[in-house]
Motif scaffolding. Structure first.
Motif, short mmCIF file in Angstrom:
data_model
loop_
_atom_site.label_atom_id
_atom_site.label_comp_id
_atom_site.label_asym_id
_atom_site.label_seq_id
_atom_site.Cartn_x
_atom_site.Cartn_y
_atom_site.Cartn_z
N VAL A 138 2.54 -4.84 52.22
CA VAL A 138 1.34 -4.79 51.28
C VAL A 138 1.26 -3.23 50.76
N LEU A 139 2.03 -2.26 51.32
CA LEU A 139 2.05 -0.85 51.04
C LEU A 139 3.03 -0.72 49.76
N GLU A 140 4.03 -1.50 49.93
CA GLU A 140 4.94 -1.46 48.72
C GLU A 140 4.36 -2.26 47.46
N ALA A 141 3.71 -3.39 47.82
CA ALA A 141 3.17 -4.11 46.67
C ALA A 141 2.14 -3.27 46.18
N ALA A 154 7.00 6.83 42.09
CA ALA A 154 6.30 6.90 43.67
C ALA A 154 6.07 8.12 43.78
N ALA A 155 6.94 8.90 43.67
CA ALA A 155 6.93 10.43 43.86
C ALA A 155 5.39 11.06 43.47
N ASP A 156 4.93 10.40 42.44
CA ASP A 156 3.85 11.05 41.67
C ASP A 156 2.63 10.43 42.42
N VAL A 157 2.69 9.61 43.43
CA VAL A 157 1.53 8.91 44.17
C VAL A 157 1.11 9.59 45.55
N ARG A 158 -0.15 9.92 45.89
CA ARG A 158 -0.38 10.40 47.03
C ARG A 158 -0.97 9.36 47.95
N ALA A 159 -0.71 9.49 49.23
CA ALA A 159 -1.22 8.30 50.26
C ALA A 159 -1.82 8.96 51.23
N ARG A 215 7.78 3.45 55.77
CA ARG A 215 7.78 2.27 54.68
C ARG A 215 7.48 3.07 53.34
N LEU A 216 6.47 3.81 53.35
CA LEU A 216 6.13 4.68 52.17
C LEU A 216 7.03 5.50 51.89
N GLN A 217 7.76 6.46 52.80
CA GLN A 217 8.69 7.21 52.32
C GLN A 217 9.82 6.31 51.84
N ALA A 218 10.37 5.48 52.40
CA ALA A 218 11.51 4.69 51.84
C ALA A 218 11.07 3.98 50.52
N ARG A 222 6.20 10.98 48.83
CA ARG A 222 6.58 12.16 49.58
C ARG A 222 5.16 12.59 50.14
N ASP A 223 3.90 12.47 49.45
CA ASP A 223 2.71 13.10 49.47
C ASP A 223 2.06 12.11 50.76
N ILE A 224 1.96 12.26 52.08
CA ILE A 224 1.24 11.35 52.93
C ILE A 224 0.55 12.12 53.81
N THR A 225 -0.74 11.92 53.76
CA THR A 225 -1.70 12.41 54.96
C THR A 225 -1.96 11.54 55.75
N ASP A 226 -1.93 11.64 57.16
CA ASP A 226 -2.20 10.87 58.21
C ASP A 226 -3.67 11.57 58.87
#
Length: 257
Positions: A138-141, A154-159, A215-218, A222-226
């Motif tokens: 679902v995240l990749e989709a 994808a590098a231009d998207v933040r999560a 999965r997001l990194q794959a 690159r910009d992921i906040t937990d």
């Protein structure tokens, strides 16, 4: 995670221009126990009037038009446009939009809400990621829908990874390890930790945020906040199905102003 208005959490992540996001907490609403009190779901047995009052408060705080998804732990992504109904008939576990004032929203009570925004703020999205949806992609989709729709990498998207069942509480069986390609005899300790039982059998503690990050990194993000918050352990702020079984649901939302 930064505090938002009373009854809400505001994601603490790098802000894209013109993008807002909120996640509800469990307190400050109209629902009676065991849905006390800011339950946003009509499908858990709560009184309709109470849920509607809670939804009205949420919408008033957002000041954006909601789209209430029917979630089924899948990977289908809804493209929200000005013509999208407030209650789509088909089932979706994610949504994205480029329209201003149209909120992408997902409900959860242990599953992970994941919010997306392009760096320029031109598109946003939200995904409901329990282990089944996460394993199904679902995240990749969602990421693919945003990237193709906006013609960005994808590098231009933040999560942002929202509160969910944490790695000290998410006990799973071998079927979950299989779904993520982990070998029960020697799983990646950063993703799954063996937990022997008194009867000699083994279960595992799975790290849902780490699995999502992997999965997001794959996929190129690159910009992921937990948020690093556990819904099971924080009784005062979060609903948790694993902890309570009969309980309400929170909602995470993101929109363009």
């Amino acid at each position: 995670m930064s505090s938002g208005p009373p009854g809400f959490l505001q994601p603490a992540w790098p802000a894209s221009p013109g993008v807002r996001a909120l996640m509800t907490l469990r307190g400050g609403g109209a629902s009676a126990p065991p849905y006390d009190s800011f339950n946003l779901s009509l499908g858990v047995g709560d009184e309709t009037a109470a849920v509607q009052a809670n939804r009205d408060r949420f919408i008033d705080q957002m000041r954006a038009r909601p789209t209430w998804l029917r979630q089924v732990h899948g990977r289908d992504v809804l493209h929200i446009t000005a013509d999208t109904p407030e209650h789509p008939q088909a089932a979706f576990d994610a949504a994205w939009t480029r329209e201003r004032g149209m909120a992408c929203m997902v409900g959860a009570a242990d599953c992970m809400p994941v919010l997306f925004a392009t760096r320029d703020g031109a598109a946003v999205g939200a995904a409901h990621a329990g282990w089944r949806g996460l394993a199904a992609g679902v995240l990749e989709a969602t990421l693919q829908a945003i990237c193709q729709g906006q013609d960005v990498p994808a590098a231009d998207v933040r999560a942002w990874l929202g509160p969910c069942i944490g790695p000290r509480q998410f006990e799973v069986g071998s079927e979950v390890l299989d779904a993520f390609g982990q070998h029960a005899a020697a799983p990646d300790p950063s993703l799954c930790v063996p937990r022997p039982r008194p009867d000699g059998s083994v279960r595992w503690l799975a790290n849902l945020p780490a699995l999502a990050r992997q999965r997001l990194q794959a996929a190129g993000v690159r910009d992921i906040t937990d948020s690093a918050m556990c819904t099971v352990e924080d009784l005062s702020r979060f609903f948790s199905f694993r902890r309570d079984r009969i309980t309400g649901r929170m909602v995470a939302a993101i929109w363009r102003c």
